[in-house]
Design a protein around this motif. Structure first.
Motif, short mmCIF file in Angstrom:
data_model
loop_
_atom_site.label_atom_id
_atom_site.label_comp_id
_atom_site.label_asym_id
_atom_site.label_seq_id
_atom_site.Cartn_x
_atom_site.Cartn_y
_atom_site.Cartn_z
N VAL A 3 -2.09 -3.26 1.30
CA VAL A 3 -1.85 -2.24 2.32
C VAL A 3 -1.37 -0.93 1.68
CG1 VAL A 3 -0.46 -1.67 4.35
CG2 VAL A 3 -1.32 -3.99 4.04
N ALA A 4 -0.51 -1.03 0.69
CA ALA A 4 0.12 0.16 0.10
C ALA A 4 -0.85 1.03 -0.67
CB ALA A 4 1.28 -0.25 -0.79
N VAL A 5 -1.72 0.41 -1.47
CA VAL A 5 -2.60 1.20 -2.34
C VAL A 5 -3.53 2.12 -1.53
CG1 VAL A 5 -4.46 1.03 -4.04
CG2 VAL A 5 -2.42 -0.37 -4.29
N PRO A 6 -4.25 1.65 -0.51
CA PRO A 6 -5.09 2.58 0.25
C PRO A 6 -4.31 3.70 0.93
CG PRO A 6 -5.73 0.33 0.74
CD PRO A 6 -4.47 0.27 -0.07
N LEU A 7 -3.12 3.40 1.45
CA LEU A 7 -2.32 4.43 2.10
C LEU A 7 -1.85 5.48 1.10
CD1 LEU A 7 -0.19 2.35 4.62
CD2 LEU A 7 -2.11 3.85 5.10
N ILE A 8 -1.44 5.04 -0.08
CA ILE A 8 -0.98 5.98 -1.10
C ILE A 8 -2.14 6.81 -1.62
CG2 ILE A 8 -0.05 6.11 -3.43
CD1 ILE A 8 1.82 3.80 -2.63
N ALA A 41 -1.16 2.83 -12.18
CA ALA A 41 -0.47 2.17 -13.28
C ALA A 41 0.31 0.95 -12.79
CB ALA A 41 0.46 3.15 -13.98
N ARG A 42 1.00 1.10 -11.67
CA ARG A 42 1.78 -0.03 -11.14
C ARG A 42 0.87 -1.14 -10.64
NH1 ARG A 42 7.07 0.62 -10.84
NH2 ARG A 42 7.33 -0.98 -9.23
N ALA A 43 -0.25 -0.79 -10.03
CA ALA A 43 -1.17 -1.81 -9.53
C ALA A 43 -1.83 -2.56 -10.68
CB ALA A 43 -2.23 -1.17 -8.64
N LEU A 44 -2.14 -1.87 -11.77
CA LEU A 44 -2.74 -2.53 -12.93
C LEU A 44 -1.79 -3.52 -13.58
CD1 LEU A 44 -4.72 0.33 -14.68
CD2 LEU A 44 -5.65 -1.68 -13.53
N HIS A 45 -0.52 -3.24 -13.55
CA HIS A 45 0.49 -4.13 -14.14
C HIS A 45 0.99 -5.16 -13.13
CE1 HIS A 45 0.77 -2.00 -17.91
NE2 HIS A 45 0.84 -0.86 -17.24
N ARG A 46 0.38 -5.20 -11.96
CA ARG A 46 0.74 -6.14 -10.89
C ARG A 46 2.21 -6.01 -10.48
NH1 ARG A 46 -4.02 -8.07 -9.33
NH2 ARG A 46 -5.25 -9.07 -10.93
N GLY A 99 -0.05 15.39 -5.55
CA GLY A 99 -1.35 14.76 -5.32
C GLY A 99 -1.97 14.22 -6.59
N ALA A 100 -1.63 14.79 -7.73
CA ALA A 100 -2.15 14.28 -9.00
C ALA A 100 -1.29 13.13 -9.53
CB ALA A 100 -2.20 15.41 -10.03
N ALA A 101 0.01 13.21 -9.34
CA ALA A 101 0.91 12.21 -9.89
C ALA A 101 0.94 10.91 -9.09
CB ALA A 101 2.32 12.78 -9.99
N LEU A 102 0.82 11.00 -7.79
CA LEU A 102 0.94 9.81 -6.96
C LEU A 102 -0.15 8.78 -7.24
CD1 LEU A 102 2.58 8.47 -4.73
CD2 LEU A 102 1.08 9.56 -3.09
N PRO A 103 -1.44 9.15 -7.27
CA PRO A 103 -2.45 8.14 -7.59
C PRO A 103 -2.32 7.60 -9.01
CG PRO A 103 -3.48 10.00 -6.52
CD PRO A 103 -2.07 10.40 -6.82
N ALA A 104 -1.89 8.42 -9.95
CA ALA A 104 -1.72 7.95 -11.34
C ALA A 104 -0.61 6.91 -11.41
CB ALA A 104 -1.42 9.13 -12.25
N CYS A 105 0.50 7.17 -10.77
CA CYS A 105 1.62 6.23 -10.76
C CYS A 105 1.24 4.94 -10.03
CB CYS A 105 2.82 6.89 -10.11
SG CYS A 105 4.26 5.83 -10.00
N THR A 106 0.57 5.08 -8.91
CA THR A 106 0.15 3.92 -8.13
C THR A 106 -0.83 3.06 -8.92
OG1 THR A 106 0.45 5.13 -6.09
CG2 THR A 106 -0.94 3.18 -5.99
#
Length: 54
Positions: A31-36, A15-20, A6-13
């Motif tokens: 769609v993916a970001v809210p579900l994750i 980071a990936r979203a910020l780098h597009r 639960g701590a690692a998943l939002p951090a990884c998501t």
């Protein structure tokens, strides 16, 4: 394990979203970001419940 996930998943998501970069294969980030984030929020709650049961 739930707490770690639960701590690692939002951090990884985040980071990936910020780098597009793609967050999930074949899924739009809109769609993916809210579900994750929902899964990442539910995982610590499940972990806390499991720890409380001990």
């Amino acid at each position: 394990m739930f707490l770690l996930f639960g701590a690692a998943l939002p951090a990884c998501t985040g980071a990936r979203a910020l780098h597009r970069e793609p967050v999930a294969e074949g899924v739009r980030p809109v769609v993916a970001v809210p579900l994750i984030l929902l899964a990442g929020g539910g995982s610590p709650a499940l972990g806390a419940w499991c720890l409380a049961r001990l």
